[in-house]
Motif scaffolding. Structure first.
Motif, PDB file in Angstrom:
ATOM      1  N   LYS A  47      42.811  50.607  45.609  1.00 50.54           N
ATOM      2  CA  LYS A  47      42.232  49.411  46.256  1.00 50.54           C
ATOM      3  C   LYS A  47      41.380  48.647  45.243  1.00 50.54           C
ATOM      4  O   LYS A  47      41.260  49.052  44.079  1.00 50.54           O
ATOM      5  CB  LYS A  47      41.399  49.813  47.470  1.00 50.54           C
ATOM      6  N   GLY A  48      40.803  47.556  45.715  1.00 48.60           N
ATOM      7  CA  GLY A  48      39.853  46.793  44.903  1.00 48.60           C
ATOM      8  C   GLY A  48      40.432  46.247  43.607  1.00 48.60           C
ATOM      9  O   GLY A  48      41.622  45.892  43.528  1.00 48.60           O
ATOM     10  N   ILE A  49      39.598  46.203  42.593  1.00 49.64           N
ATOM     11  CA  ILE A  49      39.989  45.591  41.317  1.00 49.64           C
ATOM     12  C   ILE A  49      41.120  46.396  40.662  1.00 49.64           C
ATOM     13  O   ILE A  49      42.051  45.823  40.088  1.00 49.64           O
ATOM     14  CB  ILE A  49      38.759  45.502  40.376  1.00 49.64           C
ATOM     15  N   THR A  97      31.317  36.699  44.347  1.00 53.68           N
ATOM     16  CA  THR A  97      31.591  35.292  44.033  1.00 53.68           C
ATOM     17  C   THR A  97      33.086  35.020  43.845  1.00 53.68           C
ATOM     18  O   THR A  97      33.506  33.888  43.737  1.00 53.68           O
ATOM     19  CB  THR A  97      30.852  34.878  42.742  1.00 53.68           C
ATOM     20  N   HIS A  98      33.871  36.093  43.767  1.00 54.82           N
ATOM     21  CA  HIS A  98      35.314  35.905  43.573  1.00 54.82           C
ATOM     22  C   HIS A  98      36.069  37.134  44.075  1.00 54.82           C
ATOM     23  O   HIS A  98      35.466  38.171  44.359  1.00 54.82           O
ATOM     24  CB  HIS A  98      35.617  35.645  42.093  1.00 54.82           C
ATOM     25  N   THR A  99      37.369  37.005  44.141  1.00 54.91           N
ATOM     26  CA  THR A  99      38.183  38.097  44.694  1.00 54.91           C
ATOM     27  C   THR A  99      38.535  39.125  43.606  1.00 54.91           C
ATOM     28  O   THR A  99      38.402  38.861  42.404  1.00 54.91           O
ATOM     29  CB  THR A  99      39.510  37.550  45.256  1.00 54.91           C
ATOM     30  N   ALA A 100      39.041  40.271  44.103  1.00 52.84           N
ATOM     31  CA  ALA A 100      39.489  41.318  43.179  1.00 52.84           C
ATOM     32  C   ALA A 100      40.657  40.799  42.334  1.00 52.84           C
ATOM     33  O   ALA A 100      40.772  41.138  41.147  1.00 52.84           O
ATOM     34  CB  ALA A 100      39.905  42.552  43.971  1.00 52.84           C
ATOM     35  N   ALA A 101      41.508  39.969  42.929  1.00 54.91           N
ATOM     36  CA  ALA A 101      42.661  39.432  42.180  1.00 54.91           C
ATOM     37  C   ALA A 101      42.170  38.545  41.030  1.00 54.91           C
ATOM     38  O   ALA A 101      42.722  38.582  39.922  1.00 54.91           O
ATOM     39  CB  ALA A 101      43.570  38.641  43.112  1.00 54.91           C
ATOM     40  N   ASP A 102      41.101  37.748  41.296  1.00 54.92           N
ATOM     41  CA  ASP A 102      40.546  36.892  40.233  1.00 54.92           C
ATOM     42  C   ASP A 102      40.013  37.758  39.090  1.00 54.92           C
ATOM     43  O   ASP A 102      40.246  37.478  37.912  1.00 54.92           O
ATOM     44  CB  ASP A 102      39.393  36.027  40.764  1.00 54.92           C
TER      45      ASP A 102
END
Ligand SMILES: NC(=O)c1ccc[n+]([C@@H]2O[C@H](COP(=O)([O-])OP(=O)(O)OC[C@H]3O[C@@H](n4cnc5c(N)ncnc54)[C@H](OP(=O)(O)O)[C@@H]3O)[C@@H](O)[C@H]2O)c1
Length: 475
Positions: free
Chosen positions: A207-209, A437-442
């Motif tokens: 999950k996550g980054i 401030t941003h998503t894991a995909a970013d």
């Protein structure tokens, strides 16, 4: 079997089986029969011989008859040679279905890669040629496959690359290669060429980054080892990646269980991984824990945090070191996902800060610092000792990983291994309870770019901070 090694077993043949047919059909029956044959053929994934097909289908008889009537052959040819003119190959084909077509459709020029098995070793990212090229094996792979120089035979072939530069040919060998369930003999030409990286490992990637990193890296065609501490969560992540990709079969993903906080799990994983792959190009140490809410600072789980976030990557790196491919042009690399909470300037104890800044900082001193922290926690004195103020246990674990990365970078700088750290910034994952401030995909997009920097742009011993890959500092 398809190029992506998906195997379709034969469905049970219908009573009116094409294999049993040996009589030519009357013209009036042929259209209906043709349809039947084709329907059956679709279901059996071409598991009938060409002869059986010709015997049963009028349409299929007409096409080769036309082709054969224009094919020229000299009368002095032997029967065997005539057969070779007619047949394209002698078997062992890789077949394709619509399922193998990538998302952009048929109109692409991407190479077909497969993971194959050679002499018990899994070799990822093998490029399948279409019969018009030679199969190239970089010489550095030979010892790994336990192929000695005495097994190679010579060849008069002169090999030139696309830029017309001559390539030094070492010899030729033939070996059995297993693709999925199919085993076939393949001839390889051994060249003295550098290998580019292809095999990546990401820890804590369910999950996550970590998950987003695997997605981004696998979608760029690399072979990625996704690891997770929980088998079910790991396989679920693999399934999700395949589903999200549309045609997930062309993702080169492998799952292994790995709990980085457990030395026995690291040992078991590395031993299996070594048997299966034996080499590694890029390691991304991503797995980590924090038990604090955003504005909390408890050290209740300090031992687990330090075990997972510092000792986990450290033990894993030590165990995987022999597997990093050493090459002058294609370097191997470690990217540790850390945090700016673990920057040296967060340390308020002046003596400790001085030690951490020293160019001669040793691994023993880092371990000593971490042990001292755990001791302070146990004695209840940690608040007065100048440790980082925010998420203290997490910060100490990441600080230790940062400075350990610097020690490694110095130690291996002349050995083709580059070690860097990356803080992805405040990212919306379960670690931050979805805040950020941003998503894991970013964050993964930046992380993937750093992991894949071309060798000439890749430094060692650097700390990439935040969301912009441009911001880089000394570790
Ligand atoms: N999110 C942020 O704002 C932020 C900021 C700076 C740095 N980071 C760093 O970014 C990395 C990824 O964090 P994230 O935000 O994506 O957190 P996350 O969503 O909580 O993911 C953490 C991952 O690590 C795994 N993990 C935890 N303990 C493990 C163990 N013992 N063995 C193997 N895997 C384990 C988790 O697996 P389970 O599902 O089994 O728990 C999960 O897959 C971490 O190194 C973190 O410190 C994050």
């Amino acid at each position: 079997m398809t190029s992506s090694c998906r195997y379709y077993p034969d469905p049970p043949m219908e009573k009116d089986d094409v294999r049993g047919k040996a009589k030519l059909l009357a013209k009036e029956d042929t259209d209906e029969e043709d349809d039947q044959v084709l329907r059956q053929l679709k279901r059996t994934q071409a598991n009938v011989t060409v002869w059986e097909l010709l015997l049963t289908s009028e349409k299929h008889r007409t096409a080769p008859t036309k082709a054969l009537s224009v094919l020229k052959v000299f009368t002095e040819k032997t029967l065997e040679e005539i057969a070779k003119v007619v047949l394209i190959e002698d078997g062992g084909h890789i077949t394709f279905s619509n399922h193998d077509v990538p998302a952009e459709g048929r109109n692409h020029s991407r190479a077909l890669f497969a993971t194959v098995e050679v002499r018990g070793w899994k070799v990822p990212c093998v490029m399948i040629d279409d019969g018009s090229a030679i199969n190239v094996c970089p010489s550095k792979i030979l010892p790994k496959l336990e192929i000695s120089m005495s097994e190679l035979t010579g060849s008069d072939l002169v090999i030139r690359a696309y830029d017309d530069s001559k390539r030094n040919m070492i010899g030729v060998f033939k070996t059995m290669v297993k693709v999925g369930l199919v085993e076939t003999k393949v001839e390889f030409t051994v060249l003295d060429i550098p290998m580019t990286f292809s095999l990546l490992l990401v820890t804590g990637a369910n999950k996550g980054i970590g998950f987003s990193l695997v997605k981004r890296l696998a979608e760029s065609g690399l072979t990625v080892i996704l690891t997770a501490r929980d088998v079910e969560r790991g396989y679920k992540a693999i399934e999700q990646l395949r589903n999200e990709h549309g045609d997930g079969d062309d993702l080169h993903l492998h799952f292994y269980r790995l709990d980085v906080s457990d030395p026995a799990s690291i040992k078991a994983f590395v031993s299996q991984f070594e048997k299966d792959f034996g080499v590694l190009d890029i390691l991304v140490n991503n797995a980590a824990v924090s038990f604090n809410e955003i504005h909390e600072n408890s050290v209740e789980h300090a031992e687990t945090v330090v075990k997972t976030n510092f000792y986990g990557p450290k033990l894993l790196i030590e165990a995987l070191l022999p597997m990093f491919r050493q090459s002058t042009s294609a370097c191997s690399r470690i990217l540790n996902i850390t945090s700016r909470l673990g920057s040296i300037n967060k340390m308020r104890n002046p003596k400790m800060k001085e030690m951490l800044l020293s160019e001669n900082l040793s691994e023993e001193q880092i371990v000593g610092m971490v042990n001292l922290f755990i001791e302070n926690v146990k004695k209840g004195t940690w608040k007065s000792q100048g440790w980082p103020e925010i998420w203290t246990d997490y910060a100490v674990s990441k600080l230790a990983l940062n400075v350990y990365s610097r020690v490694l970078a110095t130690r291996y700088k002349d050995c083709g291994l580059r070690v860097n750290c990356f803080c992805p910034g405040f990212t919306q994952t379960s670690m931050t309870r979805g805040k950020g401030t941003h998503t894991a995909a970013d964050a993964a997009e930046v992380g993937a770019r750093l992991a894949l920097l071309p060798p000439h742009q890749l430094p060692t011993g650097k700390f990439y901070i935040g969301f912009s890959p441009g911001i880089v500092s000394k570790l």
